[in-house]
Design a protein around this motif. Structure first.
Motif, PDB file in Angstrom:
ATOM      1  N   GLY A 118     -16.433   8.320  16.742  1.00 17.04           N
ATOM      2  CA  GLY A 118     -17.255   8.442  15.545  1.00 17.04           C
ATOM      3  C   GLY A 118     -16.500   8.937  14.333  1.00 17.04           C
ATOM      4  O   GLY A 118     -17.018   9.723  13.540  1.00 17.04           O
ATOM      5  N   ALA A 119     -15.272   8.466  14.139  1.00 20.74           N
ATOM      6  CA  ALA A 119     -14.462   8.791  12.962  1.00 20.74           C
ATOM      7  C   ALA A 119     -13.495   7.632  12.772  1.00 20.74           C
ATOM      8  O   ALA A 119     -13.379   6.746  13.628  1.00 20.74           O
ATOM      9  N   GLY A 120     -12.781   7.637  11.646  1.00 20.86           N
ATOM     10  CA  GLY A 120     -11.877   6.525  11.427  1.00 20.86           C
ATOM     11  C   GLY A 120     -10.899   6.755  10.299  1.00 20.86           C
ATOM     12  O   GLY A 120     -10.844   7.823   9.686  1.00 20.86           O
ATOM     13  N   LEU A 121     -10.125   5.701  10.043  1.00 25.08           N
ATOM     14  CA  LEU A 121      -9.118   5.708   8.997  1.00 25.08           C
ATOM     15  C   LEU A 121      -9.559   4.731   7.916  1.00 25.08           C
ATOM     16  O   LEU A 121      -9.794   3.549   8.183  1.00 25.08           O
TER      17      LEU A 121
ATOM     18  N   LEU B   4       0.835  -1.197   0.000  1.00 23.77           N
ATOM     19  CA  LEU B   4       0.000   0.000   0.000  1.00 23.77           C
ATOM     20  C   LEU B   4       0.870   1.247   0.000  1.00 23.77           C
ATOM     21  O   LEU B   4       1.855   1.329   0.750  1.00 23.77           O
ATOM     22  N   ASP B   5       0.494   2.195  -0.820  1.00 26.63           N
ATOM     23  CA  ASP B   5       1.159   3.498  -0.800  1.00 26.63           C
ATOM     24  C   ASP B   5       0.592   4.316   0.350  1.00 26.63           C
ATOM     25  O   ASP B   5      -0.603   4.223   0.657  1.00 26.63           O
ATOM     26  N   PRO B   6       1.397   5.090   1.051  1.00 27.18           N
ATOM     27  CA  PRO B   6       0.876   5.898   2.159  1.00 27.18           C
ATOM     28  C   PRO B   6      -0.291   6.793   1.765  1.00 27.18           C
ATOM     29  O   PRO B   6      -1.141   7.112   2.608  1.00 27.18           O
ATOM     30  N   THR B   7      -0.352   7.174   0.488  1.00 25.08           N
ATOM     31  CA  THR B   7      -1.460   8.025   0.058  1.00 25.08           C
ATOM     32  C   THR B   7      -2.795   7.292   0.025  1.00 25.08           C
ATOM     33  O   THR B   7      -3.842   7.916  -0.180  1.00 25.08           O
ATOM     34  N   ALA B   8      -2.784   5.965   0.231  1.00 25.08           N
ATOM     35  CA  ALA B   8      -4.027   5.191   0.222  1.00 25.08           C
ATOM     36  C   ALA B   8      -4.846   5.413   1.487  1.00 25.08           C
ATOM     37  O   ALA B   8      -6.031   5.073   1.521  1.00 25.08           O
ATOM     38  N   ALA B   9      -4.244   6.010   2.544  1.00 23.29           N
ATOM     39  CA  ALA B   9      -4.949   6.238   3.809  1.00 23.29           C
ATOM     40  C   ALA B   9      -5.544   7.631   3.832  1.00 23.29           C
ATOM     41  O   ALA B   9      -4.948   8.603   3.352  1.00 23.29           O
TER      42      ALA B   9
END
Length: 360
Positions: A260-263, A213-218
């Motif tokens: 109530g948030a996430g990655l 995974l590229d870091p930009t995928a998060a």
């Protein structure tokens, strides 16, 4: 003159009574007309049918043809039926067996001989001398194979006839064991073979492989616009940069009981997900894992396009801040994986995701 008068009287007396003088025949009496018994219409003498209703008259009914033929046919039919019934009964009586087949077969089976079921058990004590390879068969019994060098176990006498069985190789490698001993050996060997076959035929899954995974995928997934203090400065890429010293923080206001948030992580294409590893410096928070096969993210967490995978409570509390989440064989393929944070950590109000790795 007198002779002429006598001659005339004689001719008159000889003439028929019905003849009239002068030789003329008197007219016949007119026939009497009858009426139809059904409709009452006049019927002429000799008329067989009523011209008004078509009813047969008395003269016709008395002269109806075929009465004798009908009676003859009925009599012959009755005789034939009686004869057929008698012939069928005789045939069935001749074909029926005198006794049932099952009874005859049972009577042919000889009575079992208890003495021939199995030879009397012989208790042999082990000796220092090497035993012979085989022993002669027991006298008086031809149904029992010769005993092997290994002493046979004592068997209770039974009333069933002795049935020789196919010798099989037992634990000692002999080929002449008794029926009961060989049966036990075969059962155990078959059971072992079946167990080995099932174990060998069950395919084993290979070890999970990390998805590159590229870091930009998060990215941050915050559909409800919660008050996350560090949302403007926190970088989701740090959760995928491979460095343990960096992290992606999510902070809530003091006293808040939910996040109530996430990655969310974009896998780039639909792939099977078998495991998710999480490392954190702030253990004790809760994560709910979701996934979707959609290219565009669903607008909120309640959307049915999100598939709920698993819940992780107290992340990293007893495992030094590390947790591995097993998701099975990964047969279902997804495009996005979401780490949805629901409660803050045990100490403080900031949950830090140091490293997140996805395996397929």
């Amino acid at each position: 003159m007198t002779l002429l008068l006598r001659d005339t009287e004689t001719k008159t007396a000889e003439a028929p009574a019905g003849d009239t003088p002068g030789g003329e025949t008197p007219p016949e009496a007119a026939p009497v007309a009858t009426a139809c018994p059904k409709c009452g219409a006049p019927v002429e003498p000799g008329q067989d049918w009523c011209l008004n209703c078509g009813e047969a008259q008395a003269s016709r009914r008395l002269a109806l043809p075929g009465k004798r033929a009908i009676g003859t046919v009925l009599a012959l039919t009755g005789v034939l039926v009686v004869g057929a019934v008698a012939a069928a009964y005789a045939a069935l009586d001749q074909n029926s067996p005198a006794t049932p087949a099952g009874t005859t077969q049972v009577a042919q089976v000889p009575a079992p001989q208890p003495s021939a079921a199995a030879p009397a058990p012989v208790d042999t004590a082990p000796s220092d001398a090497a035993p012979s390879s085989t022993l002669p068969p027991t006298t008086g019994s031809t149904d029992v194979p010769p005993a092997s060098s290994t002493p046979a176990p004592s068997l209770p006498r039974t009333t069933t006839p002795s049935i020789p069985t196919t010798p099989s190789t037992g634990a000692t490698g002999s080929t002449g064991s008794t029926g009961s001993t060989s049966t036990g050996s075969d059962s155990s060997s078959k059971g072992d073979t079946t167990s080995t076959t099932r174990t060998s035929t069950t395919p084993e899954l290979p070890d999970p492989v990390a998805i590159r995974l590229d870091p930009t995928a998060a990215s941050l997934y915050d559909p409800y616009r919660r008050d996350i203090a560090d949302a403007t400065t926190a970088d989701p890429k740090k959760a995928l940069d491979g460095e343990a010293g960096t992290s992606f923080p999510i902070t809530v206001a003091d006293g808040a009981e939910s996040i109530g948030a996430g990655l969310v992580i974009d896998l780039g294409s639909k792939q099977g997900v078998r495991e998710v590893d999480v490392t954190t410096k702030t253990p004790g928070f809760k994560i709910e894992l979701y996934a979707t096969d959609e290219t565009d993210l669903p607008p909120d967490i309640t959307d049915t396009r999100w598939a709920h995978l698993k819940d992780i409570r107290d992340v990293g509390t007893d495992t030094d801040g590390k947790v591995k989440v097993d998701l099975g064989a990964g047969t279902t393929k997804y495009r996005h994986v979401l780490l949805w944070l629901t409660t803050p950590p045990t100490d403080g109000f900031t949950a830090r995701l140091s490293e997140v790795r996805v395996f397929g």
